[in-house]
Design a protein around this motif. Structure first.
Motif, PDB file in Angstrom:
ATOM      1  N   GLU A  12       0.777  -1.231   0.000  1.00 62.17           N
ATOM      2  CA  GLU A  12       0.000   0.000   0.000  1.00 62.17           C
ATOM      3  C   GLU A  12       0.814   1.291   0.000  1.00 62.17           C
ATOM      4  N   PHE A  13       1.953   1.328   0.689  1.00 66.47           N
ATOM      5  CA  PHE A  13       2.652   2.594   0.884  1.00 66.47           C
ATOM      6  C   PHE A  13       2.940   3.318  -0.430  1.00 66.47           C
ATOM      7  N   THR A  14       3.471   2.615  -1.393  1.00 64.69           N
ATOM      8  CA  THR A  14       3.895   3.292  -2.622  1.00 64.69           C
ATOM      9  C   THR A  14       2.761   3.560  -3.610  1.00 64.69           C
ATOM     10  N   VAL A  15       1.554   3.068  -3.339  1.00 60.62           N
ATOM     11  CA  VAL A  15       0.465   3.317  -4.285  1.00 60.62           C
ATOM     12  C   VAL A  15      -0.625   4.228  -3.728  1.00 60.62           C
TER      13      VAL A  15
ATOM     14  N   TRP B  47       7.091  11.665   0.103  1.00 62.24           N
ATOM     15  CA  TRP B  47       6.140  11.864  -0.997  1.00 62.24           C
ATOM     16  C   TRP B  47       6.794  11.470  -2.314  1.00 62.24           C
ATOM     17  N   LEU B  48       8.111  11.642  -2.418  1.00 66.20           N
ATOM     18  CA  LEU B  48       8.812  11.314  -3.655  1.00 66.20           C
ATOM     19  C   LEU B  48       8.796   9.818  -3.956  1.00 66.20           C
ATOM     20  N   MET B  49       8.433   8.998  -2.984  1.00 65.41           N
ATOM     21  CA  MET B  49       8.330   7.551  -3.178  1.00 65.41           C
ATOM     22  C   MET B  49       6.950   7.154  -3.701  1.00 65.41           C
ATOM     23  N   LYS B  50       6.037   8.087  -3.731  1.00 63.07           N
ATOM     24  CA  LYS B  50       4.681   7.818  -4.190  1.00 63.07           C
ATOM     25  C   LYS B  50       4.631   7.874  -5.713  1.00 63.07           C
ATOM     26  N   PRO B  51       3.573   7.331  -6.319  1.00 64.26           N
ATOM     27  CA  PRO B  51       3.495   7.347  -7.780  1.00 64.26           C
ATOM     28  C   PRO B  51       3.320   8.764  -8.333  1.00 64.26           C
ATOM     29  N   ALA B  52       3.757   8.953  -9.552  1.00 67.16           N
ATOM     30  CA  ALA B  52       3.642  10.258 -10.213  1.00 67.16           C
ATOM     31  C   ALA B  52       2.193  10.732 -10.284  1.00 67.16           C
ATOM     32  N   SER B  53       1.258   9.802 -10.284  1.00 62.23           N
ATOM     33  CA  SER B  53      -0.161  10.168 -10.397  1.00 62.23           C
ATOM     34  C   SER B  53      -0.675  10.981  -9.209  1.00 62.23           C
ATOM     35  N   VAL B  54       0.022  10.982  -8.081  1.00 59.46           N
ATOM     36  CA  VAL B  54      -0.446  11.776  -6.941  1.00 59.46           C
ATOM     37  C   VAL B  54       0.161  13.177  -6.910  1.00 59.46           C
TER      38      VAL B  54
END
Length: 160
Positions: free
Chosen positions: A52-55, A66-73
């Motif tokens: 869940e964390f990265t999506v 936040w930089l580990m999250k997908p570009a879509s966010v």
């Protein structure tokens, strides 16, 4: 150097789930024996966090993550701190009337937040703001300086 903006609005109960707001430990727990209920729960929880964390768009505990999250966010990208500061001002203005604490709605206070954010972005810092809204909602805003990030230079830009 550039800046990415992130915004989240959701139930405080979801925001309070800190396990999903931190990246999983790089080493998974050891395999649990079939009769080890606590070990099985730990393994299941680790898998949930790892998946869940990265999506999810749930705000991370550490702002640079936040930089580990997908570009879509990513809600916006700016080359100049002034543009990112203007975005912060627009985002705050959109929800200020719903802030749970009336004192947080003060226009001078909001102007000060934007001015302070702009100053921090100018020297490469990150911004993280959060406000309780009426009811059970929480609003989170962040602007992260990228390429490289001052606190976590090893994190890559999500848009590359």
């Amino acid at each position: 150097m550039h800046h990415h903006g992130y915004a989240w609005l959701g139930e405080k109960k979801a925001f309070d789930n800190e396990a999903l707001r931190r990246p999983p430990h790089p080493d998974p727990p050891p395999p649990a024996a079939p009769d080890d209920a606590a070990g099985q729960r730990l393994t299941a929880r680790y898998r949930e966090v790892a998946a869940e964390f990265t999506v999810t768009d749930l705000p991370p505990l550490q702002t640079a993550h936040w930089l580990m999250k997908p570009a879509s966010v990513v809600r916006g990208t700016w080359q100049e701190p002034k543009e990112a500061g203007a975005w912060i001002g627009t985002q705050l203005a959109a929800v200020a009337g719903r802030f749970a604490a009336p004192s947080e709605r003060d226009e001078a206070r909001l102007d000060h937040l934007v001015t302070s954010a702009l100053e921090r972005l100018t020297w490469g810092g990150d911004i993280s703001l959060g406000h309780y809204l009426t009811g059970t909602l929480f609003h989170s805003l962040a602007v992260i300086t990228c390429s490289p990030n001052r606190d976590s230079p090893e994190l890559r830009c999500p848009l590359r």
